[in-house]
Design a protein around this motif. Structure first.
Motif, PDB file in Angstrom:
ATOM      1  N   CYS A  19       0.621  -1.196  -0.033  1.00 15.33           N
ATOM      2  CA  CYS A  19       0.279  -0.272   0.184  1.00 15.33           C
ATOM      3  C   CYS A  19       0.695   1.123  -0.033  1.00 15.33           C
ATOM      4  CB  CYS A  19      -1.283  -0.134   0.792  1.00 15.33           C
ATOM      5  SG  CYS A  19      -2.008  -1.140   1.046  1.00 15.33           S
ATOM      6  N   THR A  20       1.999   1.253   0.836  1.00 18.10           N
ATOM      7  CA  THR A  20       2.836   2.848   0.992  1.00 18.10           C
ATOM      8  C   THR A  20       3.608   3.032  -0.475  1.00 18.10           C
ATOM      9  OG1 THR A  20       4.431   0.922   1.240  1.00 18.10           O
ATOM     10  CG2 THR A  20       3.813   2.327   3.479  1.00 18.10           C
ATOM     11  N   LEU A  21       3.711   1.319  -1.206  1.00 16.24           N
ATOM     12  CA  LEU A  21       4.014   1.265  -2.759  1.00 16.24           C
ATOM     13  C   LEU A  21       2.807   2.313  -4.404  1.00 16.24           C
ATOM     14  CD1 LEU A  21       5.844  -1.121  -3.224  1.00 16.24           C
ATOM     15  CD2 LEU A  21       7.118   1.054  -3.397  1.00 16.24           C
ATOM     16  N   ALA A  22       1.675   1.560  -3.733  1.00 10.15           N
ATOM     17  CA  ALA A  22       0.463   1.990  -4.211  1.00 10.15           C
ATOM     18  C   ALA A  22      -0.061   2.929  -4.335  1.00 10.15           C
ATOM     19  CB  ALA A  22      -0.102   0.479  -3.861  1.00 10.15           C
ATOM     20  N   PHE A  23      -0.153   3.868  -3.465  1.00  8.67           N
ATOM     21  CA  PHE A  23      -0.992   4.787  -2.858  1.00  8.67           C
ATOM     22  C   PHE A  23       0.166   5.805  -3.097  1.00  8.67           C
ATOM     23  CE2 PHE A  23      -3.950   1.799  -1.658  1.00  8.67           C
ATOM     24  CZ  PHE A  23      -5.507   2.035  -1.982  1.00  8.67           C
ATOM     25  N   GLY A  24       1.173   5.445  -1.942  1.00  7.44           N
ATOM     26  CA  GLY A  24       1.854   6.779  -1.208  1.00  7.44           C
ATOM     27  C   GLY A  24       2.637   6.933  -2.722  1.00  7.44           C
ATOM     28  N   LEU A  25       3.790   5.861  -2.738  1.00  4.31           N
ATOM     29  CA  LEU A  25       4.348   6.553  -4.287  1.00  4.31           C
ATOM     30  C   LEU A  25       3.816   6.469  -6.245  1.00  4.31           C
ATOM     31  CD1 LEU A  25       7.738   6.166  -5.179  1.00  4.31           C
ATOM     32  CD2 LEU A  25       7.313   3.191  -5.538  1.00  4.31           C
ATOM     33  N   THR A  26       2.726   5.942  -5.822  1.00  2.00           N
ATOM     34  CA  THR A  26       2.152   5.990  -7.315  1.00  2.00           C
ATOM     35  C   THR A  26       1.848   8.040  -6.703  1.00  2.00           C
ATOM     36  OG1 THR A  26       1.242   4.738  -7.610  1.00  2.00           O
ATOM     37  CG2 THR A  26       0.239   5.818  -9.139  1.00  2.00           C
ATOM     38  N   THR A  27       1.234   8.439  -6.334  1.00  2.00           N
ATOM     39  CA  THR A  27       0.662   9.639  -5.835  1.00  2.00           C
ATOM     40  C   THR A  27       1.666  10.791  -5.825  1.00  2.00           C
ATOM     41  OG1 THR A  27      -1.156   9.302  -4.637  1.00  2.00           O
ATOM     42  CG2 THR A  27      -0.240  10.923  -4.582  1.00  2.00           C
ATOM     43  N   VAL A  28       3.000  10.112  -5.779  1.00  2.00           N
ATOM     44  CA  VAL A  28       4.254  11.323  -4.996  1.00  2.00           C
ATOM     45  C   VAL A  28       4.640  11.192  -7.458  1.00  2.00           C
ATOM     46  CG1 VAL A  28       5.808  11.748  -5.027  1.00  2.00           C
ATOM     47  CG2 VAL A  28       4.784  11.059  -2.857  1.00  2.00           C
ATOM     48  N   THR A  29       4.966  10.053  -7.824  1.00  2.00           N
ATOM     49  CA  THR A  29       5.552   9.744  -8.469  1.00  2.00           C
ATOM     50  C   THR A  29       4.390  11.034  -9.685  1.00  2.00           C
ATOM     51  OG1 THR A  29       6.034   7.735  -8.476  1.00  2.00           O
ATOM     52  CG2 THR A  29       5.867   8.018 -10.727  1.00  2.00           C
ATOM     53  N   THR A  30       2.914  10.548  -9.566  1.00  2.00           N
ATOM     54  CA  THR A  30       2.463  11.020 -10.524  1.00  2.00           C
ATOM     55  C   THR A  30       2.235  12.871 -10.234  1.00  2.00           C
ATOM     56  OG1 THR A  30       0.418   9.861 -10.375  1.00  2.00           O
ATOM     57  CG2 THR A  30      -0.273  11.807 -10.673  1.00  2.00           C
ATOM     58  N   VAL A  31       2.429  13.395  -9.270  1.00  2.00           N
ATOM     59  CA  VAL A  31       3.293  15.104  -8.696  1.00  2.00           C
ATOM     60  C   VAL A  31       3.681  15.402  -9.417  1.00  2.00           C
ATOM     61  CG1 VAL A  31       3.113  16.655  -7.130  1.00  2.00           C
ATOM     62  CG2 VAL A  31       0.825  14.786  -6.635  1.00  2.00           C
ATOM     63  N   ALA A  32       5.325  14.569  -9.258  1.00  2.00           N
ATOM     64  CA  ALA A  32       6.743  15.151  -9.623  1.00  2.00           C
ATOM     65  C   ALA A  32       6.707  14.984 -11.495  1.00  2.00           C
ATOM     66  CB  ALA A  32       8.067  13.996  -8.772  1.00  2.00           C
ATOM     67  N   VAL A  33       6.152  13.569 -12.024  1.00  3.82           N
ATOM     68  CA  VAL A  33       5.909  13.989 -13.307  1.00  3.82           C
ATOM     69  C   VAL A  33       4.880  15.042 -14.160  1.00  3.82           C
ATOM     70  CG1 VAL A  33       5.290  12.641 -15.132  1.00  3.82           C
ATOM     71  CG2 VAL A  33       7.111  11.337 -13.620  1.00  3.82           C
ATOM     72  N   ALA A  34       4.188  14.951 -13.033  1.00  5.85           N
ATOM     73  CA  ALA A  34       3.395  16.900 -13.700  1.00  5.85           C
ATOM     74  C   ALA A  34       4.238  17.632 -13.918  1.00  5.85           C
ATOM     75  CB  ALA A  34       2.356  16.230 -12.695  1.00  5.85           C
ATOM     76  N   GLY A  35       4.571  17.549 -12.314  1.00  9.03           N
ATOM     77  CA  GLY A  35       5.701  19.037 -12.208  1.00  9.03           C
ATOM     78  C   GLY A  35       6.826  19.423 -13.363  1.00  9.03           C
ATOM     79  N   THR A  36       7.092  18.187 -13.807  1.00 12.90           N
ATOM     80  CA  THR A  36       8.336  17.951 -14.631  1.00 12.90           C
ATOM     81  C   THR A  36       8.006  18.696 -16.041  1.00 12.90           C
ATOM     82  OG1 THR A  36       9.388  16.439 -13.430  1.00 12.90           O
ATOM     83  CG2 THR A  36      10.182  16.817 -15.504  1.00 12.90           C
ATOM     84  N   ALA A  37       6.795  17.788 -16.402  1.00  8.61           N
ATOM     85  CA  ALA A  37       6.580  18.564 -17.702  1.00  8.61           C
ATOM     86  C   ALA A  37       5.766  19.427 -18.125  1.00  8.61           C
ATOM     87  CB  ALA A  37       5.056  16.992 -18.016  1.00  8.61           C
ATOM     88  N   TYR A  38       4.933  20.469 -17.155  1.00 12.93           N
ATOM     89  CA  TYR A  38       4.830  21.668 -16.452  1.00 12.93           C
ATOM     90  C   TYR A  38       5.845  22.517 -16.512  1.00 12.93           C
ATOM     91  CZ  TYR A  38       1.429  25.690 -15.257  1.00 12.93           C
ATOM     92  OH  TYR A  38       1.057  26.593 -14.510  1.00 12.93           O
ATOM     93  N   ALA A  39       6.616  22.759 -16.030  1.00 13.73           N
ATOM     94  CA  ALA A  39       7.957  22.640 -16.178  1.00 13.73           C
ATOM     95  C   ALA A  39       8.616  23.050 -17.551  1.00 13.73           C
ATOM     96  CB  ALA A  39       8.532  22.553 -14.900  1.00 13.73           C
ATOM     97  N   LEU A  40       9.010  21.759 -18.334  1.00 10.32           N
ATOM     98  CA  LEU A  40      10.058  21.432 -19.302  1.00 10.32           C
ATOM     99  C   LEU A  40       8.319  21.919 -20.532  1.00 10.32           C
ATOM    100  CD1 LEU A  40      11.581  18.700 -17.919  1.00 10.32           C
ATOM    101  CD2 LEU A  40      12.305  21.265 -17.899  1.00 10.32           C
TER     102      LEU A  40
END
Length: 524
Positions: free
Chosen positions: A87-108
């Motif tokens: 659950c820490t991988l599926a919920f926590g990591l998935t959410t963090v990855t989504t936000v991190a990738v979204a921030g990267t795409a939004y910035a670049l």
């Protein structure tokens, strides 16, 4: 799409599947890697038609069986034991990855809004455990690592698809924070509740179906019965499908007949492989059109963004897995469930985050409302899938050997011990039937000798192993195959001479299918 194009697409899918299977067996490379390379390569073959895949076709046609299959074949007891790390991988990591990738795409990527960036982040966030677990199982890695990766892949599909759906919805209906939270609760609770209802009803119906063909048809329509009405009701079709699949998978014993289970297992393997292969080929055939519409971005810019997103995806996962242990220990039962997951195991889990078919399906289902950046986001998703599959999967065998995590003898011993226990239970039941005069002594003696011989042989192999792996004698499967082949040859001879009819030939031939070691191995 015209009829000729449809035929060509099916033909290309068949060629890619055959090539991928042949090369996979020869090179020892997971199918997913070869499907990515061959599928995208097919898009650049001169003369092949370009394809524009409708987002609705991907969402309705491909996603339901893909997520249902993963849920149905989950190991429930092992998943419960490792619920916290999963659950820490599926919920926590998935959410963090989504936000991190979204921030990267939004910035670049200038011009890409937050809603489209979040949809893109959700598309590349879920992992595809097939490539990783195929490597781990082949090398004999600890089964616990396989269970965690499979459990994570199942749940993070639902998490990512829920975020993706909300992000796509926000393209046309701007969300406030309160509205977004309420909508999230609605789609999650409603999806899970509807999935439980579907699972319960399907389970009751299947108990009354005895025909194997009808049961297989029921297997095919179940994910669509869960997904499509849920989406119509405005709740999460993915969570409904995952819930229904998990419910039926954990309550499936006794619902299907043994013949249906064997045929069903083979059916799902072929169906899922064909769906994934078709996705890769469709992406390859659409890639030429995508390359023509890069949203005004140069190739250099796209490659920089793709490498940056791939680096974010890999590094976020590694850092999360290596450093979230102390935080997880603070949760209820954290120290107990985290026991045995040291730095070595976490390093393997951290590296085993390849992306695959689900990411491609989500990217291809991006709505046209995204605008001119839709093609760019599809291309970026494809590049991230290629980078993670080709860049990470080949490193897993080296890492497993380097860290000393190969323990292939354990699984072999476990299987032999389980077979021995089952045979002993059968022998005990045979003695009970003989004592109650429900079977005559001649028949009981014949079965008794057969069971005792098999138990003795298994015990001999267990004694030989004594903690060190030795492959089972290959002669047994070969001899069994030769005996089945001899029976088939005799049947064919009798049929040619007119001594038996075609119905008899087919019926006994199907019985021999269950004894053929090649068939039974393929169905596992």
């Amino acid at each position: 799409m015209e009829e000729e194009r449809i035929f060509v697409v099916f033909l290309v899918v068949a060629v890619v599947v055959l090539l991928a299977r042949a090369l996979s067996a020869r090179l020892g490379v997971p199918d997913a890697i070869l499907l990515v390379v061959l599928g995208i390569g097919a898009g650049f073959v001169p003369g092949l038609p370009t394809v524009a895949v409708s987002p609705e076709v991907v969402l309705m046609g491909f996603l339901p069986p893909l997520v249902y299959h993963a849920a149905f074949f989950t190991a429930p007891r092992e998943a419960r034991a490792d619920a916290l790390p999963i659950c820490t991988l599926a919920f926590g990591l998935t959410t963090v990855t989504t936000v991190a990738v979204a921030g990267t795409a939004y910035a670049l990527l200038p011009g890409v809004g937050w809603a489209a960036a979040l949809a893109f982040g959700a598309a590349v966030a879920p992992t595809d455990a097939v490539a990783a677990t195929s490597v781990l199982q082949r090398l004999g890695a600890p089964p616990r690592l396989v269970t965690i990766l499979e459990g994570e892949s199942l749940i993070n599909d639902g998490v990512a698809l829920t975020i993706f759906g909300l992000a796509v919805e926000s393209l046309s209906t701007p969300f406030t924070l309160g509205h977004g939270a309420a909508r999230l609760a609605q789609v999650v609770i409603g999806g899970v509740a509807y999935g439980l209802l579907v699972g319960y009803v399907i389970r009751r119906v299947r108990r009354r179906i005895q025909d194997p063909s009808s049961q297989i048809i029921g297997l095919l329509v179940t994910p669509y019965l869960a997904y499509i009405p849920a989406e119509t009701l405005g709740v999460s079709g993915v969570l409904a499908t995952v819930t229904a699949g998990f419910y039926l998978g954990t309550h499936g014993e006794g619902i299907l007949q043994p013949a249906s289970r064997l045929a069903g297992s083979m059916f799902w393997r072929i169906l899922i492989f064909l769906l994934e292969s078709t996705l890769f080929v469709l992406l390859g055939l659409e890639i030429r059109e995508v390359l023509k519409d890069q949203g005004g971005h140069s190739w250099t810019e796209i490659m920089v963004v793709a490498l940056a997103v791939s680096a974010v995806v890999v590094l976020v996962r590694l850092l999360w897995e290596l450093f979230n242990g102390p935080l997880a220990n603070l949760l209820p039962g954290g120290r107990r469930t985290q026991r045995g997951l040291g730095r070595r195991q976490r390093a393997v889990i951290g590296l085993a985050g390849m992306r695959g078919a689900i990411s491609l399906a989500l990217a291809l289902s991006l709505p046209l409302a995204v605008g001119g950046d839709r093609g760019t986001l599809i291309l970026l998703t494809a590049l991230v899938v290629v980078v993670t599959l080709i860049g990470q999967a080949p490193l897993l065998p080296f890492l497993l050997r380097r860290l000393g995590l190969i323990e292939s003898d354990r699984r072999l011993l476990e299987k032999m011990a389980a077979r021995k226990a089952g045979l002993q239970a059968a022998l005990t039941r045979l003695e009970e039937l003989a004592d109650d005069d429900e079977v005559d002594e001649t028949t009981a003696d014949a079965y008794r000798q057969m069971l005792e011989l098999r138990i003795e042989r298994l015990q001999h192999k267990l004694d030989e192993e004594d903690g060190a792996r030795r492959a089972p004698p290959p002669s047994r499967a070969r001899i069994k195959g030769e005996l089945v082949k001899a029976q088939r040859a005799k049947l064919n001879t009798l049929y040619r001479k007119g001594k038996i009819g075609a119905d008899t030939l087919r019926e006994i031939g199907r019985e021999l299918d269950f004894e053929d070691p090649v068939v039974t191995k393929a169905a596992k």
